[in-house]
Design a protein around this motif. Structure first.
Motif, PDB file in Angstrom:
ATOM      1  N   VAL A   1      13.632   6.847  -4.331  1.00 23.28           N
ATOM      2  CA  VAL A   1      11.677   6.267  -3.847  1.00 23.28           C
ATOM      3  C   VAL A   1      11.983   6.602  -2.600  1.00 23.28           C
ATOM      4  CG1 VAL A   1      10.579   4.611  -3.620  1.00 23.28           C
ATOM      5  CG2 VAL A   1      12.061   4.072  -4.648  1.00 23.28           C
ATOM      6  N   PRO A   2      11.152   7.864  -2.192  1.00 24.69           N
ATOM      7  CA  PRO A   2      10.287   8.300  -1.231  1.00 24.69           C
ATOM      8  C   PRO A   2       9.553   7.268   0.367  1.00 24.69           C
ATOM      9  CG  PRO A   2       9.389   9.504  -2.979  1.00 24.69           C
ATOM     10  CD  PRO A   2      10.034   8.458  -3.402  1.00 24.69           C
ATOM     11  N   GLU A   3       9.692   7.784   1.474  1.00 23.02           N
ATOM     12  CA  GLU A   3       9.576   6.917   2.321  1.00 23.02           C
ATOM     13  C   GLU A   3       7.664   7.480   2.194  1.00 23.02           C
ATOM     14  OE1 GLU A   3       8.858   7.327   7.077  1.00 23.02           O
ATOM     15  OE2 GLU A   3      10.386   8.914   6.445  1.00 23.02           O
ATOM     16  N   GLU A   4       6.642   8.363   2.533  1.00 17.97           N
ATOM     17  CA  GLU A   4       5.653   9.141   1.634  1.00 17.97           C
ATOM     18  C   GLU A   4       5.424   8.472   0.742  1.00 17.97           C
ATOM     19  OE1 GLU A   4       3.739   9.210   4.743  1.00 17.97           O
ATOM     20  OE2 GLU A   4       5.329   9.688   5.567  1.00 17.97           O
ATOM     21  N   ARG A   5       5.446   7.710   0.225  1.00 14.28           N
ATOM     22  CA  ARG A   5       5.023   6.912  -1.254  1.00 14.28           C
ATOM     23  C   ARG A   5       3.874   7.645  -1.732  1.00 14.28           C
ATOM     24  NH1 ARG A   5       4.885   1.880   1.238  1.00 14.28           N
ATOM     25  NH2 ARG A   5       3.212   1.140   2.127  1.00 14.28           N
TER      26      ARG A   5
ATOM     27  N   ASP B   1      14.054   5.067   0.520  1.00 12.33           N
ATOM     28  CA  ASP B   1      14.451   5.690   1.485  1.00 12.33           C
ATOM     29  C   ASP B   1      12.988   4.733   1.919  1.00 12.33           C
ATOM     30  OD1 ASP B   1      13.399   7.530   4.214  1.00 12.33           O
ATOM     31  OD2 ASP B   1      13.618   9.363   2.936  1.00 12.33           O
ATOM     32  N   GLU B   2      12.757   4.402   3.271  1.00 17.71           N
ATOM     33  CA  GLU B   2      12.307   3.259   3.802  1.00 17.71           C
ATOM     34  C   GLU B   2      11.650   1.723   2.923  1.00 17.71           C
ATOM     35  OE1 GLU B   2      12.285   2.543   7.265  1.00 17.71           O
ATOM     36  OE2 GLU B   2      12.365   4.405   8.073  1.00 17.71           O
ATOM     37  N   PRO B   3      11.964   1.136   2.292  1.00 17.66           N
ATOM     38  CA  PRO B   3      11.292   0.643   1.201  1.00 17.66           C
ATOM     39  C   PRO B   3      10.008  -0.315   1.420  1.00 17.66           C
ATOM     40  CG  PRO B   3      13.139  -0.026   1.538  1.00 17.66           C
ATOM     41  CD  PRO B   3      13.019   1.106   2.417  1.00 17.66           C
ATOM     42  N   THR B   4      10.084  -0.699   2.506  1.00 16.37           N
ATOM     43  CA  THR B   4       9.379  -1.446   3.041  1.00 16.37           C
ATOM     44  C   THR B   4       8.306  -1.318   4.566  1.00 16.37           C
ATOM     45  OG1 THR B   4      10.734  -2.549   4.568  1.00 16.37           O
ATOM     46  CG2 THR B   4      11.146  -3.467   2.093  1.00 16.37           C
ATOM     47  N   LYS B   5       8.430   0.336   4.157  1.00 13.21           N
ATOM     48  CA  LYS B   5       7.519   0.589   5.378  1.00 13.21           C
ATOM     49  C   LYS B   5       5.825  -0.187   5.401  1.00 13.21           C
ATOM     50  CE  LYS B   5       5.915   5.105   7.348  1.00 13.21           C
ATOM     51  NZ  LYS B   5       6.154   6.554   6.790  1.00 13.21           N
ATOM     52  N   GLY B   6       4.987  -0.261   5.761  1.00  6.61           N
ATOM     53  CA  GLY B   6       3.816  -0.443   6.233  1.00  6.61           C
ATOM     54  C   GLY B   6       3.474  -2.025   5.099  1.00  6.61           C
ATOM     55  N   ILE B   7       4.379  -2.399   4.332  1.00  4.87           N
ATOM     56  CA  ILE B   7       3.879  -4.165   3.631  1.00  4.87           C
ATOM     57  C   ILE B   7       4.158  -4.750   4.670  1.00  4.87           C
ATOM     58  CG2 ILE B   7       4.176  -2.080   2.153  1.00  4.87           C
ATOM     59  CD1 ILE B   7       7.072  -3.900   1.491  1.00  4.87           C
TER      60      ILE B   7
ATOM     61  N   SER C   1      23.520   0.544  -7.559  1.00  9.59           N
ATOM     62  CA  SER C   1      23.887   1.032  -6.418  1.00  9.59           C
ATOM     63  C   SER C   1      22.929   1.125  -5.547  1.00  9.59           C
ATOM     64  CB  SER C   1      24.958   2.251  -6.420  1.00  9.59           C
ATOM     65  OG  SER C   1      26.831   1.222  -6.857  1.00  9.59           O
ATOM     66  N   VAL C   2      23.162   1.067  -3.821  1.00 14.60           N
ATOM     67  CA  VAL C   2      21.908   0.859  -3.795  1.00 14.60           C
ATOM     68  C   VAL C   2      21.555   2.330  -2.741  1.00 14.60           C
ATOM     69  CG1 VAL C   2      19.427   0.136  -1.782  1.00 14.60           C
ATOM     70  CG2 VAL C   2      20.494  -0.426  -4.261  1.00 14.60           C
ATOM     71  N   ILE C   3      21.448   2.640  -1.615  1.00 12.22           N
ATOM     72  CA  ILE C   3      21.480   3.402  -0.352  1.00 12.22           C
ATOM     73  C   ILE C   3      20.100   3.453  -0.046  1.00 12.22           C
ATOM     74  CG2 ILE C   3      21.510   6.065   1.065  1.00 12.22           C
ATOM     75  CD1 ILE C   3      22.944   6.612  -1.274  1.00 12.22           C
ATOM     76  N   MET C   4      19.812   2.519   1.121  1.00  6.17           N
ATOM     77  CA  MET C   4      18.659   2.546   1.945  1.00  6.17           C
ATOM     78  C   MET C   4      18.196   2.294   3.284  1.00  6.17           C
ATOM     79  SD  MET C   4      17.844  -1.713   2.842  1.00  6.17           S
ATOM     80  CE  MET C   4      18.814  -1.816   4.146  1.00  6.17           C
ATOM     81  N   VAL C   5      17.375   3.493   3.294  1.00  3.39           N
ATOM     82  CA  VAL C   5      17.508   4.210   4.390  1.00  3.39           C
ATOM     83  C   VAL C   5      16.429   3.822   5.515  1.00  3.39           C
ATOM     84  CG1 VAL C   5      16.847   6.209   5.214  1.00  3.39           C
ATOM     85  CG2 VAL C   5      18.100   6.141   3.686  1.00  3.39           C
ATOM     86  N   SER C   6      16.666   3.145   6.246  1.00  4.87           N
ATOM     87  CA  SER C   6      15.698   1.993   7.395  1.00  4.87           C
ATOM     88  C   SER C   6      15.451   2.386   8.954  1.00  4.87           C
ATOM     89  CB  SER C   6      16.037   1.138   6.653  1.00  4.87           C
ATOM     90  OG  SER C   6      14.848  -0.166   7.535  1.00  4.87           O
ATOM     91  N   SER C   7      14.164   2.586   9.481  1.00  2.96           N
ATOM     92  CA  SER C   7      14.519   2.400  10.328  1.00  2.96           C
ATOM     93  C   SER C   7      14.264   1.175  11.289  1.00  2.96           C
ATOM     94  CB  SER C   7      13.311   3.069  11.433  1.00  2.96           C
ATOM     95  OG  SER C   7      11.985   2.457  10.952  1.00  2.96           O
ATOM     96  N   GLU C   8      14.299   0.248  10.321  1.00  2.31           N
ATOM     97  CA  GLU C   8      14.123  -1.224  10.952  1.00  2.31           C
ATOM     98  C   GLU C   8      15.180  -2.510  11.133  1.00  2.31           C
ATOM     99  OE1 GLU C   8      11.080  -3.900   9.063  1.00  2.31           O
ATOM    100  OE2 GLU C   8       9.435  -2.483   8.400  1.00  2.31           O
ATOM    101  N   LEU C   9      15.807  -2.162  12.193  1.00  2.00           N
ATOM    102  CA  LEU C   9      16.928  -3.307  12.042  1.00  2.00           C
ATOM    103  C   LEU C   9      17.271  -4.648  11.241  1.00  2.00           C
ATOM    104  CD1 LEU C   9      19.423  -2.360  13.501  1.00  2.00           C
ATOM    105  CD2 LEU C   9      19.181  -2.958  15.512  1.00  2.00           C
ATOM    106  N   PRO C  10      16.134  -5.320  11.707  1.00  2.00           N
ATOM    107  CA  PRO C  10      16.856  -6.231  11.180  1.00  2.00           C
ATOM    108  C   PRO C  10      17.350  -6.788   9.831  1.00  2.00           C
ATOM    109  CG  PRO C  10      15.391  -6.643  12.364  1.00  2.00           C
ATOM    110  CD  PRO C  10      15.372  -5.050  12.721  1.00  2.00           C
TER     111      PRO C  10
END
Length: 500
Positions: A336-340, A423-429, A450-459
């Motif tokens: 699931v890409p960052e630039e949806r 990849d950034e699953p909750t970016k901008g939401i 199994s999930v690989i979650m790439v995120s720049s949101e530390l929390p």
């Protein structure tokens, strides 16, 4: 709330659409030289408010008060004349025009009231760009600029009028870390010039870095306001969604099983080097890194979307060769890409066709796609992710950012994968949509995915991961367990430091 008087106020403003009360007697106060953060979920009324402030919409009730005088805006020109300007996340600019032409689009300086005064336009554009510390040639073609530079041009365009009120609507969504810092400096400058700023963002770190005041909307209603120094993130979340902050990261316990994915020495000549990772059944593996760390590029390589990649990939212990996304899907890996909007969905197609896209061969009967099967598939996964829509025939482009992201995730889940890379699953939401995505992530791993979650949101990384791997400058530089990881450790690793 303030010793000074607001330059712009909304008192009891309402806006009605057929069957919907988008704004229901809302209030807003903006002060000269101060930043007010407008906080709320998608659907809270933020966009409608901005359009009402800028004369695109006319309110159905309440008062707009500018500089102590009640006023009405019958068009955007009316608000511009008073010095109200908005800079949107997706500001329309034209790559084939010069920077100066974009700055003064629709308002070119004229000679004798007829001919464009090109020299005056370039000179004036240069003056505005210098005033915001933007080192950009006004004669340069816009198409050759970076995203951050284009954003500065959009700001210069908004400031080409004598702005007194500046609306910044999700201004950092597409900016790098360095560009975000430059934007912060610009906001500080605008404050020093006495401009009143309305700042709209989903990011709490930005709110507490840049805002002086806050106003919270929920479901089109005014909930409350106050000084940022007198509140905290937990209190704001509860005002936004009437739930505690713990509910935003609903990490449910899942049984961690055998290794599903084993990656050894994954490398690319220019993007990343020697990536080694394992992923177990039922596990959420968090990947954290700053912009430019190579995190997205590494995940795209795992999905077969990159060339010149070396290394070894094992699925359930078997060495596999993945040279295309089609092969990745065949082996049970989806991305699931960052630039949806650019890579994940087709905005012009309805929801049900977006969800069914990867499944068309299995849904086809005698060279045609079975519509009932498509709708059943869309309903099954759309409802599980709580996609908000009146019809599965609705165009995806009409949905909010959060619901678009849910459609992308639903599309890939329908393929019944083993490994899903988010990849950034909750970016901008918004917070509510984030909570829905996080809840579903927990449900997925409980079912054995199994999930690989790439995120720049530390929390998000700390709240949802079973393990955290940190990337910096194209390398994996550290691994932390869920119970041991702290924000300080993760950031230290991501910025090239060493954790003792």
């Amino acid at each position: 709330m303030s010793e000074g008087s607001p330059i712009f106020r909304l008192e009891g403003v309402s806006k009605l659409f057929p069957g919907v009360k988008a704004l229901d007697q809302v209030n807003l106060n903006l002060y000269p030289g101060k930043v007010t953060a407008l906080i709320g979920e998608n659907g809270a009324g933020k966009s409608t408010l901005v359009k009402t402030m800028t004369g695109i919409y006319q309110p159905d009730g309440g008062d707009i008060i500018f500089d102590g005088q009640s006023t009405r805006f019958s068009s955007p020109q009316d608000s511009h004349k008073l010095g109200i300007t908005a800079i949107h996340q997706e500001t329309v600019l034209f790559d084939n025009l010069s920077v100066a032409e974009n700055v003064f689009l629709g308002n070119y300086p004229r000679k004798h009231g007829v001919f464009v005064d090109w020299q005056a336009m370039f000179d004036n554009a240069q003056e505005i760009l210098i005033s915001i510390n933007a080192d950009i040639d006004p004669k340069a073609n816009l198409g050759g600029l970076s995203i951050g530079q284009k954003h500065m041009v959009a700001i210069a365009r908004a400031l080409s009028i004598d702005a007194k009120v500046v609306v910044l609507d999700e201004p950092t969504a597409a900016l790098s870390h360095h560009e975000i810092q430059e934007l912060y400096e610009l906001v500080d400058q605008l404050k020093s010039e006495g401009k009143a700023i309305l700042f709209i963002t989903h990011k709490f770190d930005e709110i507490f870095r840049i805002a002086d005041y806050y106003t919270v909307f929920r479901d089109g209603r005014y909930i409350g306001e106050g000084k940022i120094k007198d509140t905290n993130e937990a209190a704001l979340v509860e005002m936004m969604v009437a739930r505690s902050i713990e509910d935003t990261y609903p990490k449910l316990e899942a049984e961690i099983g055998d290794v599903v994915l084993d990656v050894t020495s994954l490398s690319h000549p220019t993007e990343f080097t020697d990536i080694n990772l394992t992923l177990r059944k039922g596990e959420i593996l968090g990947i954290y890194g700053l912009v430019g760390s190579g995190r997205t590029e590494a995940m795209q390589a795992l999905f077969g979307a990159s060339y010149n990649v070396s290394g070894q990939i094992r699925i359930d212990g078997e060495v596999v060769s993945i040279n295309s996304p089609a092969e990745a899907i065949q082996y049970g890996i989806v991305y699931v890409p960052e630039e949806r909007q650019k890579q994940g969905i087709v905005l012009e197609l309805p929801i049900y066709q977006n969800i069914s896209l990867p499944q068309l061969p299995s849904l086809s009967k005698r060279a045609s796609v079975d519509l009932d099967d498509e709708l059943t598939l869309a309903r099954r996964f759309g409802e599980r992710l709580q996609v908000k829509t009146s019809s599965w025939n609705e165009q995806v482009g009409n949905l909010s950012g959060g619901n678009q992201q849910k459609v992308v995730i639903a599309k890939w889940l329908a393929t019944n994968p083993k490994v899903i890379i988010l990849d950034e699953p909750t970016k901008g939401i918004d917070i509510g949509s984030k909570a829905a995505v996080h809840t579903f992530m927990s449900e997925l791993v409980q079912l054995g995915l199994s999930v690989i979650m790439v995120s720049s949101e530390l929390p998000e990384v700390l709240g949802m991961s079973d393990r955290i791997m940190v990337m910096s400058e194209g390398r994996l530089v550290g691994e932390l367990g869920r119970e041991d990881a702290t924000p300080e450790q993760v950031v230290t690793l991501a910025t090239g430091g060493v954790v003792s």
